[in-house]
Scaffold this motif. Structure first.
Motif, PDB file in Angstrom:
ATOM      1  N   LEU A  83       0.833  -1.212   0.000  1.00  0.00           N
ATOM      2  CA  LEU A  83       0.000   0.000   0.000  1.00  0.00           C
ATOM      3  C   LEU A  83       0.863   1.256   0.000  1.00  0.00           C
ATOM      4  O   LEU A  83       0.532   2.255  -0.651  1.00  0.00           O
ATOM      5  CB  LEU A  83      -0.931  -0.001   1.204  1.00  0.00           C
ATOM      6  N   ASP A  84       1.987   1.214   0.718  1.00  0.00           N
ATOM      7  CA  ASP A  84       2.914   2.352   0.689  1.00  0.00           C
ATOM      8  C   ASP A  84       3.476   2.545  -0.714  1.00  0.00           C
ATOM      9  O   ASP A  84       3.588   3.678  -1.203  1.00  0.00           O
ATOM     10  CB  ASP A  84       4.057   2.134   1.681  1.00  0.00           C
ATOM     11  N   ALA A  85       3.849   1.422  -1.366  1.00  0.00           N
ATOM     12  CA  ALA A  85       4.384   1.513  -2.725  1.00  0.00           C
ATOM     13  C   ALA A  85       3.320   1.977  -3.715  1.00  0.00           C
ATOM     14  O   ALA A  85       3.634   2.633  -4.719  1.00  0.00           O
ATOM     15  CB  ALA A  85       4.946   0.157  -3.158  1.00  0.00           C
ATOM     16  N   LEU A  86       2.065   1.638  -3.426  1.00  0.00           N
ATOM     17  CA  LEU A  86       0.978   2.075  -4.301  1.00  0.00           C
ATOM     18  C   LEU A  86       0.901   3.595  -4.359  1.00  0.00           C
ATOM     19  O   LEU A  86       0.667   4.184  -5.426  1.00  0.00           O
ATOM     20  CB  LEU A  86      -0.338   1.472  -3.805  1.00  0.00           C
ATOM     21  N   GLY A  87       1.124   4.266  -3.235  1.00  0.00           N
ATOM     22  CA  GLY A  87       1.190   5.721  -3.212  1.00  0.00           C
ATOM     23  C   GLY A  87      -0.144   6.393  -3.474  1.00  0.00           C
ATOM     24  O   GLY A  87      -1.189   5.752  -3.637  1.00  0.00           O
ATOM     25  N   GLU A  88      -0.078   7.706  -3.508  1.00  0.00           N
ATOM     26  CA  GLU A  88      -1.259   8.533  -3.769  1.00  0.00           C
ATOM     27  C   GLU A  88      -1.117   9.173  -5.149  1.00  0.00           C
ATOM     28  O   GLU A  88      -0.150   9.884  -5.414  1.00  0.00           O
ATOM     29  CB  GLU A  88      -1.387   9.630  -2.706  1.00  0.00           C
ATOM     30  N   HIS A  89      -2.070   8.915  -6.010  1.00  0.00           N
ATOM     31  CA  HIS A  89      -2.002   9.435  -7.377  1.00  0.00           C
ATOM     32  C   HIS A  89      -3.310  10.119  -7.773  1.00  0.00           C
ATOM     33  O   HIS A  89      -3.699  10.106  -8.943  1.00  0.00           O
ATOM     34  CB  HIS A  89      -1.688   8.301  -8.359  1.00  0.00           C
TER      35      HIS A  89
END
Length: 651
Positions: free
Chosen positions: A185-191
């Motif tokens: 989830l951290d790697a997914l990030g906010e986009h």
């Protein structure tokens, strides 16, 4: 190659990547870079670093092992990936394939994957996660096209939809207790900003190609909207202009028209021409009318005639700006795509574990391999009847199992299922067993099946021996070795000798965990002659004229091979079977002649001591007395008759 890499990454040396001294690898990487440069002819910003993979990090699988285990391609039926791959996205499918081709040896990442699968199953979130993933396309390849500036409008629309679906995935997994899922989830990030920018820029349903137009959303760019309005709403503009000019000039017959030769014009009949306003410029005189142009109409003409081309040019410029914006965020977007791919794989493995009733294997540091009620994942999925599970126990004191039993009895299935369970455990998956405790494994070797390689001039037996040689040279005490019917491609005695010698070498020198299937019953004696070897067999019973395979592994050697019974099942004609039975009885009678010898001759038993008969002794002395070089043809013939007369009479 090193120089090419230095230029590409704009660095002074490659020590930061940990590969400065790997000359062969640098040459290969440089060659690959040159190939990409020749084929793509553009910058490659999505390649950001070099990574070194060590054989010590993985459970090694050579080409023969991959082929024999049918990991991703089956000669017939279904492969392992055919059963295992329940991924939703193409990038998840590719990642699962990479995991299966490169199983890990390190315990920590595997245990993190196992814990993530367990958390998804316990929380019941794997099913809704898989549904949410259906809104996500192949972001990895789309981002590669973005980097190469070859992404098409629908690629970017898929990227937009995928980024818009990401928050739903985050909401699903936020409460799931798993370090691996939290890391993803951290790697997914906010986009959200990138998704909003794509939403505002792109049409909701863009065309396949940029040259078709209509890619940029209405309202995003005022200049583009005006150009589109000019090219699509020219008739309305001309009607409004005509009404204004009639009112201003007072000429009721004035009209605005267009032809391909002269473009747009204002036409006034010759009777009303003297009323033409002074700002009208005559363009053409025709029968009964005068045609004029005005600055406003000329400006409109210039705009409308080039509006489509200019609109396409404007769209292209805006599209390039959009690609620039995405490339500025490329690294974080690639990390998000990789995280989505791994989430897809973990959810798929959770679904498989639950649907197929698999268990979580225990990966331990103590040497050994202990599987309780193991099953072959592909065979079980393909069978309509229940699969017969079997146990497997190997440890330093029990390193080799000599497996006997009938053809079709399940020897190859038993061997392959052990290798597949070990492989599945080393990609982080659950395994088809009641329990599994697996110690360190460095390689999996297989020698299964028969086939030639005509292109390389290798016979079936040569292929078999080449693969056997590779195993004997490279297997270690931490390797799992599957050997099926070694020596069957040559004569009985040659094959038996090679099979026995290979088994002893594996037991004494390689000391690998070995499953050794054979039809040479003489090899069952190795269990009593060599430490670490045990006999097991696949059971079968004859019921009348029918052979029933029990597929159950039991301790001890098989009592017979049931070869003729299996031949009957295959449809061999009855006269052939009858002749085979007569021949078998004759061979067994010859083998038993003179004592209580077993039906199967023992090649390695010491030959019985015999005393030459008197006639044979005399014959040998006469033969030694001959000097062939001094004999004439007639004398040689006479000597041959004398020797023949010394032969003992036949029984």
């Amino acid at each position: 190659g090193r120089d090419a890499l230095l230029r590409f990454f704009s660095v002074r040396d490659l020590s930061g990547f940990g590969c400065e001294a790997l000359s062969l690898a640098l040459g290969a990487a440089g060659a690959l870079l040159a190939y990409l440069d020749d084929t793509q002819r553009t910058q490659l910003p999505h390649f950001a670093a070099l990574a070194q993979e060590s054989p010590a990090d993985t459970v090694l699988l050579d080409a023969a092992t991959r082929r024999h285990l049918e990991l991703d391609q089956a000669r017939s039926g279904t492969s392992l990936l055919g059963v295992l791959d329940a991924t939703i996205t193409p990038m998840g499918g590719r990642l699962l394939r990479r995991w299966s081709q490169r199983p890990l040896r390190a315990r920590q990442p595997l245990q993190l994957r196992q814990q993530a699968i367990a958390a998804l199953m316990d929380s019941g979130r794997h099913a809704p996660l898989r549904e949410a993933l259906r809104a996500i396309g192949d972001l990895e390849r789309i981002l590669a096209r973005v980097a190469l500036r070859s992404a098409r409008p629908r690629d970017l629309a898929t990227l937009r939809d995928g980024l818009q679906a990401a928050p739903a995935l985050r909401a699903l997994l936020q409460a799931v207790d798993s370090p691996q899922l939290a890391s993803l989830l951290d790697a997914l990030g906010e986009h959200a900003g990138t998704a909003a920018h794509l939403q505002a820029t792109l049409h909701a349903q863009p065309p396949a190609l940029l040259r078709d137009g209509g890619v940029i959303a209405p309202g995003f760019d005022a200049e583009l909207d005006e150009l589109r309005l000019l090219s699509t709403d020219a008739d309305r503009f001309l009607s409004e202009l005509e009404a204004r000019e009639r009112a201003a000039s007072g000429i009721a017959t004035l009209r605005v028209a267009y032809n391909r030769v002269h473009g747009y014009y204002i036409e006034i009949s010759k009777g009303q021409a003297d009323k033409a306003p002074v700002h009208y410029t005559r363009r053409q005189t025709v029968k009964g009318a005068e045609r004029y142009i005005t600055p406003e109409l000329k400006s409109f003409e210039d705009k409308v005639l080039s509006a489509r081309e200019r609109a396409l040019m404007r769209e292209r410029a805006l599209y390039e700006q959009l690609l620039d914006a995405l490339n500025a965020r490329l690294a974080s977007l690639q990390a998000a795509a990789a995280a989505l791919a791994e989430l897809d794989v973990l959810a798929a493995l959770a679904e498989r574990a639950e649907a197929l009733d698999w268990c979580c294997p225990e990966l331990v540091e103590e040497p050994g391999l202990h599987i309780a009620r193991g099953r072959h994942p592909v065979v079980e999925a393909a069978r309509s009847e229940p699969f017969e599970p079997n146990d497997l126990h190997l440890d330093p004191a029990r390193r080799m199992l000599v497996i006997t039993g009938p053809n079709m009895g399940g020897k190859s299935t038993y061997m392959r299922q052990a290798a597949l369970i070990v492989l599945l455990a080393h990609i982080g998956s659950y395994v088809p067993a009641t329990s599994a405790r697996i110690g360190p494994i460095d390689r999996i070797f297989t020698r299964i099946g028969a086939g030639d390689d005509l292109a390389r001039g290798q016979s079936t037996f040569m292929v078999e021996m080449s693969e056997t040689a590779n195993i004997l040279h490279h297997a270690t005490p931490h390797s799992l070795v599957l050997m099926d019917e070694i020596g069957r491609g040559t004569s009985t005695y040659d094959g038996l000798a090679l099979a026995r010698a290979s088994a002893l070498h594996l037991a004494r020198v390689n000391r690998s965990y070995t499953l050794f299937a054979t039809h040479y019953f003489e090899l069952t004696e190795l269990a009593s002659a060599e430490n670490g070897i045990a006999n097991v067999h696949l059971d079968a019973v004859e019921h009348g004229e029918q052979l029933v395979f029990l597929h159950a592994v039991k301790d001890g050697p098989a009592d017979r091979s049931y070869g003729l019974a299996v031949a009957a099942l295959a449809g061999i004609p009855k006269p052939v079977l009858a002749e085979a039975r007569r021949t078998l009885l004759e061979l067994e009678r010859v083998a038993r002649r003179g004592g209580e010898a077993p039906a199967q001759p023992d090649l390695f038993a010491a030959p019985p001591a015999t005393t030459p008969a008197p006639q044979m002794d005399e014959l040998l002395q006469a033969l030694r007395a001959l000097d062939p070089d001094s004999l004439s043809p007639r004398a040689a013939l006479e000597a041959l008759y004398r020797l023949r007369a010394l032969l003992p009479a036949p029984d």
